[in-house]
Design an enzyme around this catalytic site. Structure first.
Site, PDB file in Angstrom:
ATOM      1  CG  ASP A  20      -2.243  -0.683   0.982  1.00 30.01           C
ATOM      2  OD1 ASP A  20      -2.417  -1.211  -0.137  1.00 30.01           O
ATOM      3  OD2 ASP A  20      -3.098  -0.710   1.891  1.00 30.01           O
TER       4      ASP A  20
ATOM      5  CG  ASP B  11      -5.021  -7.156  15.273  1.00 31.22           C
ATOM      6  OD1 ASP B  11      -5.906  -6.445  15.790  1.00 31.22           O
ATOM      7  OD2 ASP B  11      -3.815  -6.874  15.349  1.00 31.22           O
TER       8      ASP B  11
END
Length: 512
Positions: free
Chosen positions: A116, A269
């Protein structure tokens, strides 16, 4: 006593007892986790995980090698290795090299670099590195997006949408600063292959730069406690703990059944782990892997804000879903709501700052407010000892750890409130700065590395300096006019705020 002062004393006494009640919750939770982790350590010493859970070496694998040939390779499941990156100039080579060196049949593993990066030069360097490995017959995919929507969660989600990724049984995730050993998959994948109820294998982190400065040593103490106590006790008692976002292997079907990656918080997460747990999946904690700690105070502040704010925000969004869930037991719901979220992610940052940095110093200036010795001394001592119980080698650093954690508690409290109230900055994402091999270039870095404020004005932290001034006023009043003798502690804490407020902590890096 004048009415305004009497009202202030009454309010402060109420705050004292509220903080003492919260402190009692913290020490009870710490004692419970400590005992559970000691029991787990004792049991696993007598009966290793490979015997407690079904574990068999992969066919043809011996001594970290894999036999060649299609017959042996066919016995290995397809594994996807994801490496999300964002402008990782210093560490991209280390992570890609380590992933490409993993021992696994080459036709049963895919390395996926999710880049990214917004810096075109870094992007080109990462792509060239991937092309170099591809020329060596490594199955590596270089994937980019045209936007950064969802940050890391968005990158992981997009990565799983590729056709080749959907053909994989398991996915190992490594942040750019992680360097897995070559036998990492051989040690972890068998647990998933032979135990169909396990969704996640999480490994413990080892740190390549823990001795760079005092700040990294203190971080190692806190993270060792997180792994050796929090995660080990969660794995042992509940088969649940929060995924750390890296150095773990997921069962792809568990990710899909749980709704995949979501970007509604900065702890994607933990979000996935909670949702998978509510679907009845189990987690297992094992082993070690090498990582890098933030070595600058600014990078550490950003990291802690993201972790603390994201966890509190996830609690806000998932509390009712946990309460109404019908697929898990009341015991696991209680663990998630009370222990995992409320006590550790909300109460801990709030009470640490309010009690030790606000209420105790203020009580030194208000007549008629006394704090019981058990709350002032015994509880903090007990919590400190329990933090050291699985890391006795760092006992000599405990005084520094206490002062450092109290300074950081101001930042964590602000982050927790931001997440709970879901303010405008609740989902701000700042990537933790890494230095890679630079951390090892100079082994003579002093424990406290001064930074010249004239060179980097952004390294002066006004909130820390203002609180240091408040603490100095409280300590001086207690020394001259008071009778509590709290000033011994308050002066030390004020000094810690001054040191960190002026940037005299961590290592020096070029100003951006």
């Amino acid at each position: 006593m004048p009415p305004p002062l009497a009202a202030a004393a009454w309010a402060l006494r109420a705050a004292v007892w509220a903080c003492l009640a919260a402190s009692a919750m913290l020490v009870a939770e710490a004692a419970y986790m400590g005992l559970a982790s000691l029991a787990a350590a004792a049991l696993w010493r007598r009966r290793p995980l490979q015997r407690r859970y079904r574990w068999e070496p992969m066919p043809g694998a011996a001594g970290g090698d894999v036999e060649e040939g299609p017959a042996a390779a066919a016995e290995f499941p397809m594994v996807l290795v994801q490496i999300p990156m964002y402008n990782e100039r210093e560490v991209y080579k280390l992570s890609i090299n380590a992933a490409c060196a993993l021992t696994w049949p080459p036709d049963r593993i895919i390395i996926q670099v999710l880049d990214d990066s917004t810096d075109p030069i870094i992007k080109e360097l990462v792509e060239l590195e991937c092309l170099g490995w591809a020329s060596k017959k490594i199955n590596i995919k270089y994937e980019v997006r045209n936007n950064r929507k969802g940050y890391k969660a968005g990158a992981l989600k997009k990565g799983m949408e590729h056709t080749y990724a959907q053909q994989c049984d398991f996915v190992a995730i490594f942040d750019a600063d992680f360097q897995p050993e070559s036998d990492f998959l051989l040690k972890t994948i068998p647990f998933l292959v032979h135990n169909p109820k396990i969704a996640l294998i999480q490994t413990r982190w080892e740190f390549v730069n823990y001795d760079v400065c005092l700040m990294t040593r203190i971080q190692k103490m806190s993270l060792d406690y997180h792994f050796k106590v929090e995660q080990e006790s969660g794995s042992f008692v509940h088969s649940f703990f929060g995924f750390n976002g890296t150095a773990g292997v997921w069962r792809v079907s568990a990710i899909n059944q749980s709704g995949g990656w979501k970007d509604r918080t900065t702890v994607e997460d933990m979000d996935l782990a909670v949702r998978a747990s509510l679907k009845g999946w189990e987690f297992l904690y094992v082993g070690d892997i090498r990582s890098e700690l933030p070595s600058t105070f600014q990078a550490y502040r950003h990291q802690q804000h993201r972790w603390t704010c994201g966890a509190a925000n996830l609690f806000r969004k998932m509390a009712w879903e946990i309460i109404t869930n019908k697929e898990v037991s009341i015991w696991k719901k209680h663990h998630l709501l009370y222990s995992f979220f409320f006590v550790r992610r909300v109460i801990a940052p709030l009470v640490t700052f309010l009690f030790y940095c606000v209420v105790i110093p203020l009580s030194a200036m208000v007549p008629g407010v006394n704090i019981p010795v058990w709350g002032l001394f015994y509880i903090p001592t007990a919590i400190t000892c329990m933090n050291a119980i699985r890391n006795p080698g760092s006992l000599h650093l405990m005084p520094f750890w206490i002062l450092f954690e109290n300074v950081m508690s101001m930042h964590r409290m602000r982050a927790a409130l931001t997440g709970l109230l879901e303010t405008a900055h609740a989902n701000d994402w700042v990537v933790t700065e890494k230095v890679g091999d630079l951390a090892m270039d100079d082994l003579d870095v002093p424990l406290l590395e001064p930074v010249k404020p004239t060179e980097c004005a952004e390294r002066i932290y006004i909130p820390e300096i203002l609180l240091a001034l408040y603490l100095l006023i409280c300590a001086s009043y207690d020394l001259v006019l008071g009778s509590h003798k709290y000033y011994l502690y308050i002066y030390l804490q004020a000094f810690a705020f001054i040191v960190m407020g002026f940037g005299f902590v961590g290592t020096r890096t070029p100003c951006s």
